[in-house]
Structures are given as C-alpha cells and as structure tokens.
Design a protein around this motif. Sequence first.
Motif, PDB file in Angstrom:
ATOM      1  N   ARG A  83       0.828  -1.216   0.000  1.00 44.70           N
ATOM      2  CA  ARG A  83       0.000   0.000   0.000  1.00 44.70           C
ATOM      3  C   ARG A  83       0.861   1.264   0.000  1.00 44.70           C
ATOM      4  O   ARG A  83       0.449   2.298  -0.517  1.00 44.70           O
ATOM      5  CB  ARG A  83      -0.967   0.005   1.192  1.00 44.70           C
ATOM      6  CG  ARG A  83      -2.155  -0.951   0.997  1.00 44.70           C
ATOM      7  CD  ARG A  83      -3.115  -0.929   2.183  1.00 44.70           C
ATOM      8  NE  ARG A  83      -3.706   0.380   2.431  1.00 44.70           N
ATOM      9  CZ  ARG A  83      -4.744   0.853   1.760  1.00 44.70           C
ATOM     10  NH1 ARG A  83      -5.308   0.145   0.822  1.00 44.70           N
ATOM     11  NH2 ARG A  83      -5.210   2.059   2.037  1.00 44.70           N
TER      12      ARG A  83
ATOM     13  N   PHE B  92      -0.907   4.744  -1.079  1.00 46.46           N
ATOM     14  CA  PHE B  92      -1.992   4.928  -0.113  1.00 46.46           C
ATOM     15  C   PHE B  92      -1.482   5.296   1.274  1.00 46.46           C
ATOM     16  O   PHE B  92      -2.221   5.803   2.102  1.00 46.46           O
ATOM     17  CB  PHE B  92      -2.855   3.668  -0.021  1.00 46.46           C
ATOM     18  CG  PHE B  92      -3.624   3.396  -1.281  1.00 46.46           C
ATOM     19  CD1 PHE B  92      -4.720   4.177  -1.617  1.00 46.46           C
ATOM     20  CD2 PHE B  92      -3.233   2.396  -2.152  1.00 46.46           C
ATOM     21  CE1 PHE B  92      -5.427   3.946  -2.783  1.00 46.46           C
ATOM     22  CE2 PHE B  92      -3.928   2.161  -3.323  1.00 46.46           C
ATOM     23  CZ  PHE B  92      -5.024   2.939  -3.644  1.00 46.46           C
TER      24      PHE B  92
ATOM     25  N   PRO C 205      -2.189   8.091  -5.322  1.00 44.39           N
ATOM     26  CA  PRO C 205      -2.324   6.716  -5.847  1.00 44.39           C
ATOM     27  C   PRO C 205      -2.773   6.655  -7.313  1.00 44.39           C
ATOM     28  O   PRO C 205      -2.304   5.805  -8.069  1.00 44.39           O
ATOM     29  CB  PRO C 205      -3.386   6.101  -4.931  1.00 44.39           C
ATOM     30  CG  PRO C 205      -3.305   6.872  -3.669  1.00 44.39           C
ATOM     31  CD  PRO C 205      -2.899   8.254  -4.039  1.00 44.39           C
ATOM     32  N   TYR C 206      -3.674   7.543  -7.728  1.00 44.79           N
ATOM     33  CA  TYR C 206      -4.154   7.441  -9.110  1.00 44.79           C
ATOM     34  C   TYR C 206      -3.037   7.728 -10.107  1.00 44.79           C
ATOM     35  O   TYR C 206      -2.988   7.136 -11.191  1.00 44.79           O
ATOM     36  CB  TYR C 206      -5.356   8.380  -9.337  1.00 44.79           C
ATOM     37  CG  TYR C 206      -5.030   9.811  -9.654  1.00 44.79           C
ATOM     38  CD1 TYR C 206      -4.910  10.245 -10.974  1.00 44.79           C
ATOM     39  CD2 TYR C 206      -4.830  10.736  -8.637  1.00 44.79           C
ATOM     40  CE1 TYR C 206      -4.604  11.558 -11.267  1.00 44.79           C
ATOM     41  CE2 TYR C 206      -4.523  12.049  -8.920  1.00 44.79           C
ATOM     42  CZ  TYR C 206      -4.415  12.456 -10.239  1.00 44.79           C
ATOM     43  OH  TYR C 206      -4.108  13.748 -10.522  1.00 44.79           O
TER      44      TYR C 206
ATOM     45  N   ALA D 229      -0.871   4.602 -10.301  1.00 45.50           N
ATOM     46  CA  ALA D 229      -1.554   3.594 -11.117  1.00 45.50           C
ATOM     47  C   ALA D 229      -1.415   3.934 -12.601  1.00 45.50           C
ATOM     48  O   ALA D 229      -1.163   3.069 -13.434  1.00 45.50           O
ATOM     49  CB  ALA D 229      -3.025   3.497 -10.720  1.00 45.50           C
TER      50      ALA D 229
ATOM     51  N   PRO E 187      -5.654  -5.403  -4.331  1.00 51.11           N
ATOM     52  CA  PRO E 187      -5.771  -5.534  -2.879  1.00 51.11           C
ATOM     53  C   PRO E 187      -6.062  -6.953  -2.401  1.00 51.11           C
ATOM     54  O   PRO E 187      -6.474  -7.818  -3.166  1.00 51.11           O
ATOM     55  CB  PRO E 187      -6.948  -4.613  -2.521  1.00 51.11           C
ATOM     56  CG  PRO E 187      -7.230  -3.817  -3.728  1.00 51.11           C
ATOM     57  CD  PRO E 187      -6.695  -4.561  -4.892  1.00 51.11           C
TER      58      PRO E 187
ATOM     59  N   ASP F 121      -8.336  -7.997  -0.153  1.00 53.29           N
ATOM     60  CA  ASP F 121      -9.680  -8.434   0.256  1.00 53.29           C
ATOM     61  C   ASP F 121     -10.605  -8.785  -0.908  1.00 53.29           C
ATOM     62  O   ASP F 121     -11.800  -8.884  -0.735  1.00 53.29           O
ATOM     63  CB  ASP F 121     -10.324  -7.361   1.134  1.00 53.29           C
ATOM     64  CG  ASP F 121     -10.465  -6.039   0.385  1.00 53.29           C
ATOM     65  OD1 ASP F 121     -10.097  -5.990  -0.801  1.00 53.29           O
ATOM     66  OD2 ASP F 121     -10.923  -5.063   0.987  1.00 53.29           O
TER      67      ASP F 121
ATOM     68  N   GLY G  64     -11.709  -7.086  -3.195  1.00 54.00           N
ATOM     69  CA  GLY G  64     -12.750  -6.054  -3.182  1.00 54.00           C
ATOM     70  C   GLY G  64     -13.088  -5.494  -4.547  1.00 54.00           C
ATOM     71  O   GLY G  64     -12.653  -4.414  -4.911  1.00 54.00           O
TER      72      GLY G  64
ATOM     73  N   PHE H 225     -16.106  -3.866  -6.844  1.00 54.85           N
ATOM     74  CA  PHE H 225     -17.241  -3.061  -6.406  1.00 54.85           C
ATOM     75  C   PHE H 225     -18.500  -3.914  -6.464  1.00 54.85           C
ATOM     76  O   PHE H 225     -18.945  -4.330  -7.524  1.00 54.85           O
ATOM     77  CB  PHE H 225     -17.368  -1.811  -7.265  1.00 54.85           C
ATOM     78  CG  PHE H 225     -16.143  -0.955  -7.196  1.00 54.85           C
ATOM     79  CD1 PHE H 225     -15.810  -0.311  -6.018  1.00 54.85           C
ATOM     80  CD2 PHE H 225     -15.297  -0.826  -8.279  1.00 54.85           C
ATOM     81  CE1 PHE H 225     -14.655   0.438  -5.921  1.00 54.85           C
ATOM     82  CE2 PHE H 225     -14.142  -0.073  -8.196  1.00 54.85           C
ATOM     83  CZ  PHE H 225     -13.822   0.564  -7.010  1.00 54.85           C
ATOM     84  N   SER H 226     -19.052  -4.186  -5.294  1.00 51.01           N
ATOM     85  CA  SER H 226     -20.147  -5.155  -5.186  1.00 51.01           C
ATOM     86  C   SER H 226     -21.395  -4.720  -5.936  1.00 51.01           C
ATOM     87  O   SER H 226     -22.135  -5.535  -6.456  1.00 51.01           O
ATOM     88  CB  SER H 226     -20.519  -5.338  -3.724  1.00 51.01           C
ATOM     89  OG  SER H 226     -19.406  -5.172  -2.924  1.00 51.01           O
TER      90      SER H 226
ATOM     91  N   ALA I 175     -12.052   1.160 -15.144  1.00 49.37           N
ATOM     92  CA  ALA I 175     -10.611   1.010 -15.376  1.00 49.37           C
ATOM     93  C   ALA I 175     -10.248   1.529 -16.766  1.00 49.37           C
ATOM     94  O   ALA I 175      -9.239   2.214 -16.940  1.00 49.37           O
ATOM     95  CB  ALA I 175     -10.192  -0.444 -15.213  1.00 49.37           C
TER      96      ALA I 175
ATOM     97  N   ARG J 111      -9.001  -5.938 -14.482  1.00 52.73           N
ATOM     98  CA  ARG J 111      -9.126  -4.482 -14.589  1.00 52.73           C
ATOM     99  C   ARG J 111      -7.793  -3.792 -14.311  1.00 52.73           C
ATOM    100  O   ARG J 111      -7.571  -2.665 -14.750  1.00 52.73           O
ATOM    101  CB  ARG J 111     -10.266  -3.958 -13.710  1.00 52.73           C
ATOM    102  CG  ARG J 111     -10.016  -3.999 -12.249  1.00 52.73           C
ATOM    103  CD  ARG J 111     -11.223  -3.606 -11.406  1.00 52.73           C
ATOM    104  NE  ARG J 111     -10.743  -3.515 -10.029  1.00 52.73           N
ATOM    105  CZ  ARG J 111     -11.499  -3.391  -8.963  1.00 52.73           C
ATOM    106  NH1 ARG J 111     -12.811  -3.311  -9.089  1.00 52.73           N
ATOM    107  NH2 ARG J 111     -10.974  -3.309  -7.769  1.00 52.73           N
TER     108      ARG J 111
END
Lengths: 289, 230
Positions: free
Chosen positions: B50, B55, B75-76, B79, B87, B89, B91, B93-94, B105, B147
């Motif tokens: 991170r 981050f 961070p952007y 990237a 990451p 987890d 994660g 986007f649900s 992306a 992505r």
Amino acid sequence: MAVSDLISTVIMGFAVAAVYFLLSMSLSLCFGVMRIVSLDQFVYYSVGAYMTYLVTAHQASFWSGLLVGVAVSCTLAWAIEETLFRRLYEKGTMFSMITSYGILLAGIGVIKYIWGLVPRPVMAPITGQVALLGTTLSLYRFVVIGLSALIYVGLQLFLEKTIVGKAIRAGIEDADKTEGLGIDIYKIFTVTFLISAALSALAGGLHAPLIMVEPEMGLKIMGTAFMIVIIGGLGSIKGTAVSSLLIGQVVAFGFLLWAPGAETAPFVIMLLVFLVRPRGLFGSAYLKR
Amino acid sequence: METRPMLEVTNLNVSYGQSRVLFGVSLVFPANEVCVIVGRNGAGKTTLLRTIAGFLKPRPGSVTFDGQEITGWRPYKIARMGVKYVPQDKGVFSDLTVRENLELASYAMRDRDWEKVFRYFPKLRELLNRKGAQLSGGERQMLMIGRAILGKTSVLLLDEPSEGLAPTVVQDLVGTFRQLRQHASLVLVEQNLAVARELADRLYLTKEGKIVAQITDKNEIRSLAFEKEL
Ligand SMILES: Nc1ncnc2c1ncn2[C@@H]1O[C@H](COP(=O)(O)OP(=O)(O)OP(=O)(O)O)[C@@H](O)[C@H]1O
Ligand SMILES: [Mg+2]
C-alpha cells in the motif's frame, strides 16, 4: 377529520417530502462518497431560498431566482471545497463536521447582516389552484413534487449511465479502490460536492414559497434532514427518497393531528426503523471505512 | 550484470499513528521478474504494498519506479504510471457489474482493449452483466487482475491473490501469472508456499516490519524449507 383536510395534508406531505429529498440527498452523497458531514449544505439551502426572495423582490421571475441560487451556491461550494475540504478528506469525520458547522454559523451571520432577522415571504411562481375531491389545492405544491421527481429520475440516470456517475457509485463503496484504478478521486469529490450544493440550493428555492425565508431556516430543517438520511440508509438514493416520503407524511400529519408532536414524530420513526434495521431502510452492507 | 530495477524501495519507514509497522525496508524489484514476499500475519506485507501504491506515506523512505522518484504521489498517478495494486480483500465493487468495473478502469487508463483481459480470463466475458457481489472468490480475483492490466502495466502488486481460493483455481492463477510475467514485473505477497516456490525468481522474507532474508537463487528457493520461519 374532513376528507378535504386529509387530501390537503397528504399533498402537503408530498411537497415537503420533495424538499426533504433534495436536501437529504445532498447530505447523503457527501457522506457516502467523501465521508464528510457537510453542515454547510444548509447554507446553500438558505442561499437558494434567499436568492429566490431577492430576485422575485426585483420583479424578476422565480425560476431565474432558482437558477441564480444554484449558481451562487455552487460557486460558494466550489471555493469552500478547494480551500477547506480538500485538506480534511484524509482526516476524520469530526473535522469536517466542526469545520462545516463553523461555515454554517458564519453563513447565518452573513445572511443576518445582509437581510436582517425579519422573515421574508416569497410569492409562488404559480398561483393557480386545483380542485380535488371537494377541496382546492395550490398548484405550486404539485409543481414542487413533479420537479423533485424529475430530479430523482435524472440523478438515478446520471449515476447508472454515465462514467462519472459510476465512479461516484464506486467511490461510495470504497474511495481508495476507486483511486487504485487510476481515477483522480478528488475530481470525483469535487463533482459530488457541486451536485450536492446544487441540490441543496434547489431545495431552499423550492421550499421558499411554502414557508417564510429566514436566517435560521437551515438550522430548523437540519435535524429532520439528517434523520431522513439515516432512516434511508447512507449513500442510497432510493432509501433517501422512500424515507423522505415517509417523514414528509409524518410531519404533515403531525401538524394536522397535534402540532407539538410533529417535531418529535420523525425521531420516533427513526428509533422504530433502527430497532428493525440498524443500517437504515436501504443501507448498504458494503459501505466501508 | 544487474539491469536497472523496475521498482526500488529504500529505507522505508511507515507508521499508523504512533505505531510503527515498517522499519527501514529496502528492496529491489528487477524488470520482468517475479518477486515473492513472504512473512507471518501482521509482518507488514500489505503495508509495504500500500505504501508503494501511494496509499500510505513513508516517513522517511523513498520509492523509485523506472528511475523516477514517486514517493508521496497520489495513488491514481502511480496507477497511471503503470504500478497497479491488487488488494488483499478481493474487493471488486459489489454494486457495480463486471462491465462497469472494467469501464471504470478503461476510463481511468484510457484503454478499451478488453480482448486483452478476455485472453487471460475468458470467463469474464460471460460474466459481464453480473454484479460484483454475485461473483465467486476466483471470479473476483480474475476481475481484479483483469481491470488492473488495462492501460500501461509495468508492475503488478498482488496481495495474497490465492488466499481463500480452491486448489484448482489457484493452479489456474499460477498459469495466468506465468503468462503475465512476460509483460510485467510481478510483486507477489504469498502465504501459499507452493505457489511461492513455483513462481519466485527472488524471495524476500519479512518479519516484524523488517526484511530478514533475501534469496535470489532459484534452486535455493525451490529447495528451501522456510516453513519454519513463518
Ligand atoms: N489501518 C491500520 N491501523 C493501525 N494498524 C494497522 C493498520 N493496518 C495494519 N495495521 C497493523 O500493522 C501491522 C502490519 O499489518 P499488515 O496488514 O501490513 O500485515 P500483513 O503482513 O499484510 O498481514 P496479513 O498476512 O495478515 O495480511 C499489523 O500489526 C497490523 O495490526
Ligand atoms: Mg496483508
């Protein structure tokens, strides 16, 4: 209770709900995306109302007053976001709350300085009446309801169909991960903040003919607006809409049945909702941070 | 002869409030190598990735990418430079569909070449309309990596990608990493030692916020019994 009272209360409830929806939506977006408690939204709400007062007092149309309110509020919001909130996003929610409370108090002070303490009336742009089941109702209330419904649909489309809207939805879930994709999240924050300020200003402008415009109107509506956000579930448009409708009716019927109860009734609803659904009606399980 | 490293961190110190988590970490990640970082829970592996991704801010410390100092960048921007963080987890986007995840992306990286993504993960093509919340763990990992490879991708920082996945899914993932390493440097945090042994060109062992061992010999990595260290 006469049927005519009933109808006029229901319609009033919807009109009030329409205003609540616009204002609560702005709070919900700010918290959902940036995790800030933006009490300064109530300044933009008041500015929206005072601009319709100012413009109509100079014989210009109410609708242009509404637009002036949006423009002034967005300019103000932009300056505040650039200079203050930018520095607060990384800090805790408490920082934004205290800073924005300061802005709210300062805003009220400025309004008192310019327009004084006397409540000001704003003429509705549409004076027509509608006859409905033996009672006559002001057409303006229907206009407020219709406009708010349009904005609801527009906001949904914006969030569902546009790329910036999608980034806002992603940001509501997790701002860090959104930025990790290569998206400048601060740009998304700025857009969200400006949309919120515009919604607040529209709420104030549309509310003005239904109430008296006064310096502390923002403080008066604050509690109810926050309860709506919490009942609906943070970051959910649908939830905010449903809970606005609910609280609009509760408040309107409160005044009809027992005026002193109208102010506390929303609290009771909030507690009841929390007993059953601690996240609020449509609160997302995915909210992080 | 050593080529210039793609990514280099020097004397990285990172704290959460008062508690220090990384102590003077220095690492090099050469181009087109797979570097695996192993270490116990809480050793600071996620914190390290991170920090590289922007981050967290090192105090002090520096991160250099392709000869350019990127410490303290947002961070952007990191990237967009081609350093992508995937990451731990899983994660995605649900509330967004697979398509919307990829669109974001694409928008950020200005790259609409989804065929590249589907070459690595053909299954994603059939899942385009599925919401993130309805994906299995393996599918989420595919989407996260998919992505991340849109746009310029020089370094992939992968935080325990095999965690919680079924063995067959992990084997597929290892195959994917073999292909990906042709195009980018991989920095892989792994608790799965079989995966680590299979892929690593270089291995760093972390412990309590420090690098305690570095192994660059492949045969040594294959034969190493570092279980006892973990
Ligand atoms: N946000 C945070 N605030 C405070 N302390 C944190 C935070 N995140 C991690 N830590 C602490 O920092 C240390 C390193 O955590 P980190 O997540 O980097 O370890 P890790 O090696 O990735 O562990 P794991 O294998 O469990 O993923 C741990 O002691 C953890 O408790
Ligand atoms: Mg970790």
